[in-house]
Design a protein around this motif. Structure first.
Motif, PDB file in Angstrom:
ATOM      1  N   ILE A 291       0.841  -1.203   0.000  1.00 11.19           N
ATOM      2  CA  ILE A 291       0.000   0.000   0.000  1.00 11.19           C
ATOM      3  C   ILE A 291       0.872   1.248   0.000  1.00 11.19           C
ATOM      4  O   ILE A 291       0.631   2.193  -0.773  1.00 11.19           O
ATOM      5  CB  ILE A 291      -0.954  -0.004   1.209  1.00 11.19           C
ATOM      6  N   VAL A 292       1.886   1.276   0.849  1.00 16.44           N
ATOM      7  CA  VAL A 292       2.780   2.430   0.935  1.00 16.44           C
ATOM      8  C   VAL A 292       3.416   2.731  -0.419  1.00 16.44           C
ATOM      9  O   VAL A 292       3.585   3.892  -0.808  1.00 16.44           O
ATOM     10  CB  VAL A 292       3.870   2.167   2.004  1.00 16.44           C
ATOM     11  N   GLN A 293       3.756   1.680  -1.153  1.00 19.29           N
ATOM     12  CA  GLN A 293       4.422   1.855  -2.444  1.00 19.29           C
ATOM     13  C   GLN A 293       3.445   2.042  -3.600  1.00 19.29           C
ATOM     14  O   GLN A 293       3.833   2.004  -4.756  1.00 19.29           O
ATOM     15  CB  GLN A 293       5.339   0.669  -2.724  1.00 19.29           C
ATOM     16  N   GLY A 294       2.169   2.198  -3.290  1.00 13.79           N
ATOM     17  CA  GLY A 294       1.191   2.498  -4.324  1.00 13.79           C
ATOM     18  C   GLY A 294       0.669   1.286  -5.051  1.00 13.79           C
ATOM     19  O   GLY A 294       0.235   1.390  -6.204  1.00 13.79           O
ATOM     20  N   SER A 295       0.722   0.113  -4.423  1.00 16.26           N
ATOM     21  CA  SER A 295       0.187  -1.126  -4.999  1.00 16.26           C
ATOM     22  C   SER A 295       0.632  -1.340  -6.437  1.00 16.26           C
ATOM     23  O   SER A 295      -0.195  -1.456  -7.352  1.00 16.26           O
ATOM     24  CB  SER A 295      -1.345  -1.111  -4.931  1.00 16.26           C
ATOM     25  N   PRO A 296       1.940  -1.387  -6.705  1.00 20.23           N
ATOM     26  CA  PRO A 296       2.399  -1.505  -8.095  1.00 20.23           C
ATOM     27  C   PRO A 296       1.941  -2.801  -8.754  1.00 20.23           C
ATOM     28  O   PRO A 296       2.063  -3.879  -8.190  1.00 20.23           O
ATOM     29  CB  PRO A 296       3.931  -1.476  -7.960  1.00 20.23           C
ATOM     30  N   SER A 297       1.378  -2.671  -9.933  1.00 18.84           N
ATOM     31  CA  SER A 297       0.998  -3.814 -10.768  1.00 18.84           C
ATOM     32  C   SER A 297       0.150  -4.842 -10.022  1.00 18.84           C
ATOM     33  O   SER A 297       0.367  -6.046 -10.135  1.00 18.84           O
ATOM     34  CB  SER A 297       2.251  -4.497 -11.346  1.00 18.84           C
ATOM     35  N   VAL A 298      -0.808  -4.353  -9.269  1.00 21.09           N
ATOM     36  CA  VAL A 298      -1.661  -5.238  -8.484  1.00 21.09           C
ATOM     37  C   VAL A 298      -2.377  -6.251  -9.365  1.00 21.09           C
ATOM     38  O   VAL A 298      -2.430  -7.448  -9.064  1.00 21.09           O
ATOM     39  CB  VAL A 298      -2.686  -4.409  -7.684  1.00 21.09           C
ATOM     40  N   ILE A 299      -2.922  -5.793 -10.458  1.00 24.12           N
ATOM     41  CA  ILE A 299      -3.708  -6.672 -11.319  1.00 24.12           C
ATOM     42  C   ILE A 299      -2.836  -7.797 -11.872  1.00 24.12           C
ATOM     43  O   ILE A 299      -3.249  -8.964 -11.916  1.00 24.12           O
ATOM     44  CB  ILE A 299      -4.357  -5.870 -12.474  1.00 24.12           C
ATOM     45  N   ASP A 300      -1.613  -7.467 -12.281  1.00 24.43           N
ATOM     46  CA  ASP A 300      -0.716  -8.493 -12.816  1.00 24.43           C
ATOM     47  C   ASP A 300      -0.407  -9.558 -11.769  1.00 24.43           C
ATOM     48  O   ASP A 300      -0.353 -10.754 -12.079  1.00 24.43           O
ATOM     49  CB  ASP A 300       0.595  -7.853 -13.291  1.00 24.43           C
ATOM     50  N   ALA A 301      -0.193  -9.132 -10.531  1.00 21.79           N
ATOM     51  CA  ALA A 301       0.095 -10.088  -9.462  1.00 21.79           C
ATOM     52  C   ALA A 301      -1.112 -10.987  -9.207  1.00 21.79           C
ATOM     53  O   ALA A 301      -0.963 -12.204  -9.037  1.00 21.79           O
ATOM     54  CB  ALA A 301       0.480  -9.353  -8.178  1.00 21.79           C
ATOM     55  N   ILE A 302      -2.284 -10.420  -9.203  1.00 20.33           N
ATOM     56  CA  ILE A 302      -3.497 -11.196  -8.949  1.00 20.33           C
ATOM     57  C   ILE A 302      -3.722 -12.211 -10.063  1.00 20.33           C
ATOM     58  O   ILE A 302      -4.077 -13.371  -9.811  1.00 20.33           O
ATOM     59  CB  ILE A 302      -4.711 -10.254  -8.793  1.00 20.33           C
ATOM     60  N   ILE A 303      -3.491 -11.803 -11.310  1.00 21.40           N
ATOM     61  CA  ILE A 303      -3.636 -12.729 -12.437  1.00 21.40           C
ATOM     62  C   ILE A 303      -2.659 -13.900 -12.295  1.00 21.40           C
ATOM     63  O   ILE A 303      -3.026 -15.059 -12.491  1.00 21.40           O
ATOM     64  CB  ILE A 303      -3.409 -11.988 -13.768  1.00 21.40           C
ATOM     65  N   MET A 304      -1.407 -13.602 -11.957  1.00 21.49           N
ATOM     66  CA  MET A 304      -0.417 -14.670 -11.762  1.00 21.49           C
ATOM     67  C   MET A 304      -0.863 -15.643 -10.680  1.00 21.49           C
ATOM     68  O   MET A 304      -0.743 -16.860 -10.825  1.00 21.49           O
ATOM     69  CB  MET A 304       0.932 -14.063 -11.370  1.00 21.49           C
ATOM     70  N   LEU A 305      -1.371 -15.105  -9.585  1.00 19.10           N
ATOM     71  CA  LEU A 305      -1.778 -15.950  -8.466  1.00 19.10           C
ATOM     72  C   LEU A 305      -3.001 -16.787  -8.809  1.00 19.10           C
ATOM     73  O   LEU A 305      -3.092 -17.957  -8.406  1.00 19.10           O
ATOM     74  CB  LEU A 305      -2.050 -15.080  -7.234  1.00 19.10           C
ATOM     75  N   GLU A 306      -3.919 -16.226  -9.567  1.00 20.52           N
ATOM     76  CA  GLU A 306      -5.098 -16.996  -9.978  1.00 20.52           C
ATOM     77  C   GLU A 306      -4.701 -18.114 -10.939  1.00 20.52           C
ATOM     78  O   GLU A 306      -5.237 -19.229 -10.869  1.00 20.52           O
ATOM     79  CB  GLU A 306      -6.128 -16.067 -10.604  1.00 20.52           C
ATOM     80  N   GLN A 307      -3.776 -17.827 -11.853  1.00 20.06           N
ATOM     81  CA  GLN A 307      -3.295 -18.865 -12.758  1.00 20.06           C
ATOM     82  C   GLN A 307      -2.564 -19.964 -11.986  1.00 20.06           C
ATOM     83  O   GLN A 307      -2.720 -21.155 -12.278  1.00 20.06           O
ATOM     84  CB  GLN A 307      -2.377 -18.239 -13.809  1.00 20.06           C
ATOM     85  N   TRP A 308      -1.772 -19.565 -10.998  1.00 17.20           N
ATOM     86  CA  TRP A 308      -1.075 -20.539 -10.156  1.00 17.20           C
ATOM     87  C   TRP A 308      -2.085 -21.436  -9.431  1.00 17.20           C
ATOM     88  O   TRP A 308      -1.920 -22.656  -9.389  1.00 17.20           O
ATOM     89  CB  TRP A 308      -0.214 -19.796  -9.138  1.00 17.20           C
ATOM     90  N   ASN A 309      -3.118 -20.831  -8.897  1.00 18.18           N
ATOM     91  CA  ASN A 309      -4.130 -21.583  -8.155  1.00 18.18           C
ATOM     92  C   ASN A 309      -4.837 -22.592  -9.059  1.00 18.18           C
ATOM     93  O   ASN A 309      -5.097 -23.735  -8.658  1.00 18.18           O
ATOM     94  CB  ASN A 309      -5.143 -20.620  -7.538  1.00 18.18           C
ATOM     95  N   ALA A 310      -5.122 -22.178 -10.283  1.00 12.89           N
ATOM     96  CA  ALA A 310      -5.779 -23.083 -11.230  1.00 12.89           C
ATOM     97  C   ALA A 310      -4.877 -24.262 -11.574  1.00 12.89           C
ATOM     98  O   ALA A 310      -5.331 -25.414 -11.667  1.00 12.89           O
ATOM     99  CB  ALA A 310      -6.160 -22.317 -12.498  1.00 12.89           C
ATOM    100  N   ARG A 311      -3.588 -23.998 -11.758  1.00  8.23           N
ATOM    101  CA  ARG A 311      -2.639 -25.080 -12.049  1.00  8.23           C
ATOM    102  C   ARG A 311      -2.527 -26.041 -10.866  1.00  8.23           C
ATOM    103  O   ARG A 311      -2.430 -27.257 -11.046  1.00  8.23           O
ATOM    104  CB  ARG A 311      -1.261 -24.497 -12.356  1.00  8.23           C
ATOM    105  N   LYS A 312      -2.531 -25.497  -9.679  1.00  7.16           N
ATOM    106  CA  LYS A 312      -2.447 -26.339  -8.487  1.00  7.16           C
ATOM    107  C   LYS A 312      -3.620 -27.319  -8.418  1.00  7.16           C
ATOM    108  O   LYS A 312      -3.458 -28.482  -8.048  1.00  7.16           O
ATOM    109  CB  LYS A 312      -2.447 -25.466  -7.229  1.00  7.16           C
ATOM    110  N   LYS A 313      -4.786 -26.838  -8.774  1.00  8.20           N
ATOM    111  CA  LYS A 313      -5.987 -27.670  -8.690  1.00  8.20           C
ATOM    112  C   LYS A 313      -5.964 -28.783  -9.732  1.00  8.20           C
ATOM    113  O   LYS A 313      -6.518 -29.860  -9.511  1.00  8.20           O
ATOM    114  CB  LYS A 313      -7.232 -26.802  -8.870  1.00  8.20           C
ATOM    115  N   LYS A 314      -5.313 -28.524 -10.853  1.00  5.36           N
ATOM    116  CA  LYS A 314      -5.290 -29.517 -11.935  1.00  5.36           C
ATOM    117  C   LYS A 314      -4.178 -30.551 -11.780  1.00  5.36           C
ATOM    118  O   LYS A 314      -4.330 -31.700 -12.185  1.00  5.36           O
ATOM    119  CB  LYS A 314      -5.119 -28.809 -13.289  1.00  5.36           C
ATOM    120  N   GLY A 315      -3.047 -30.144 -11.225  1.00  3.90           N
ATOM    121  CA  GLY A 315      -1.882 -31.025 -11.197  1.00  3.90           C
ATOM    122  C   GLY A 315      -1.553 -31.507  -9.804  1.00  3.90           C
ATOM    123  O   GLY A 315      -2.315 -31.333  -8.846  1.00  3.90           O
TER     124      GLY A 315
END
Length: 453
Positions: free
Chosen positions: A351-375
């Motif tokens: 938050i202090v640093q202005g939430s840099p590239s929040v959306i990109d981080a969330i997309i990466m984490l959602e993709q990671w979560n989907a891979r975890k569920k499949k493999g």
């Protein structure tokens, strides 16, 4: 296997975490000689900047650095090395770093730290560092390192956000390589730079703090909600404005740290937001922490990658490694609190640093979560080719004049080698490592960390 390693592994067995989750790193016999040399310089310089000398020695040693390379780093970092130019310009002239400072002698007769008063002198505006270091030197000799950590670290962990997370980095990295000299310094630094974030009794009249709970929202969903909340950008601005007022400027802790300190003011919305929104979901006492720890490492790596290696978010990653190195020495409750304090600090930093590239981080984490569920969800082991690749990519960083590059790659390598995580997690670590070692357009080693801000 030495006694320290046996203790670590047996502790993990007792709390239900597989032995392979943690392993003492392979470090050379001469590493401790270098780490002891670290005491030739003070823990800070330039008023409030943190001394990273020993941290990078650990990363270099893991890369197989020889004596000449370790000596080179000392000369570079202490601003003594010169190039072959006629004007004798320092090699690291592009760095902000000034000459490291010699160990200090207090200008006044500071109270000796004892078991009676050690809690009364936390956050002592750094003047008590030497007294605390002497205290922890003696306690490590008296109790042993593990027992010393069990007694003192749980209290100190509440303030781990101090000095931009460097004190806990110093402590945890020391514990990982079994350096008593460095560990005593780290604990002393945690004491004197102690900085809680809305967890003290002065916040009880507002939204009370709950560090962790088995019933808290899913960590990924909670993080997404926190970082996309309409109030978050306003908090960034409010912290900036408040940190510019005279009371905060007088603290002389640096612009970043002064913004972070605003999150401990009970009258400000930053503190109230933390206590309303930030509770880390962890399993009940006695249950396995591995899945939660894996998720936190992935969050840290994804945040570094998506923020384009933002400087203070890199500290979040290297400090998580430090916290994980301490966990085997703590009881179940203190382990969860340590993770809770770290997660709260990471959210505040973002938050202090202005939430840099929040959306990109969330997309990466959602993709990671989907891979975890499949493999396959755990137990990914590196083959010889990948082990070689990780060593080579770490070795590729050892000429960097920015110590954050090898430090970050070293942590990612260690996480990749723990063998209890999934392939999806390993791939996030590898992606982050590739990105942080990509030279920028100048190709200059002095600035090959891609700062996002």
């Amino acid at each position: 296997m030495n006694s320290f390693t046996r203790l670590v592994l047996s502790t993990y067995q007792q709390i239900g975490i597989p032995m392979a989750f943690y392993s003492t790193p392979h470090y050379s016999e001469h590493l401790h000689v270098w780490l002891k040399r670290g005491r030739n310089w003070h823990i800070e310089y330039g008023g409030y900047l943190s001394n990273h000398l020993t941290h990078n020695w650990i990363a270099l040693d893991a890369a197989g650095a020889d004596y000449e390379k370790m000596q080179w780093w000392e000369e570079v970092y202490t601003n003594k090395a010169t190039n072959n130019s006629s004007d004798n310009t320092p090699v690291n002239s592009a760095r902000e770093l000034a000459m490291l400072e010699a160990p200090r002698n207090n200008p006044i007769d500071y109270t000796q730290i004892t078991d009676v008063n050690w809690l009364n002198n936390l956050q002592s505006t750094r003047i008590g560092f030497e007294s605390y270091r002497d205290f922890f030197d003696a306690k490590i000799v008296e109790l042993g390192l593990s027992a010393c950590l069990k007694r003192y670290y749980p209290t100190l962990s509440e303030g781990l956000a101090g000095a931009a997370l460097h004190p806990v980095i110093h402590t945890g990295w020391a514990i990982d390589v079994e350096s008593n000299d460095m560990a005593a310094e780290g604990l002393a630094y945690m004491a004197t730079a102690f900085q809680p974030l809305a967890t003290g009794a002065n916040h009880s009249n507002y939204q009370p703090c709950q560090l962790w709970s088995p019933d808290a929202p899913n960590i990924l969903e909670a993080l997404k909600q926190i970082l996309t909340d309409d109030r978050t950008a306003k908090l960034t601005k409010q912290a900036y404005i408040l940190s510019k007022t005279e009371d905060y400027k007088k603290l002389n802790r640096g612009k970043f740290q002064q913004r972070l300190i605003t999150f401990d003011n009970p009258d400000e919305p930053m503190a109230q937001f933390l206590n309303k929104m930030v509770t880390l979901r962890l399993p009940k006492i006695g249950e396995d922490l591995t899945a939660s720890i894996e998720l936190l490492t992935v969050i840290a790596a994804a945040a570094v990658y998506a923020s384009d290696n933002e400087f203070f978010i890199v500290h979040g990653l290297t400090s998580l490694h430090a916290v994980l190195c301490v966990l085997p020495h703590l009881d179940d409750h203190a382990q969860r609190n340590a993770l809770g304090y770290w997660f709260r600090a990471l959210v505040a930093v973002v938050i202090v640093q202005g939430s840099p590239s929040v959306i990109d981080a969330i997309i990466m984490l959602e993709q990671w979560n989907a891979r975890k569920k499949k493999g396959k969800t755990s137990g990914y082991q590196l083959n010889e080719e990948l082990k070689t690749w990780w060593l080579q990519i770490l070795q590729s960083t050892t000429d960097s004049l920015d110590e954050h590059v090898p430090k970050t790659v070293y942590v990612l390598k260690r996480w990749a080698e723990w063998q209890t995580f999934s392939k999806a997690s390993h791939d996030i670590f590898a992606k982050a490592a590739r990105h942080i070692t990509t030279p920028n357009e100048s190709g200059g080693l002095e600035d090959n960390l891609w700062f996002g801000r």
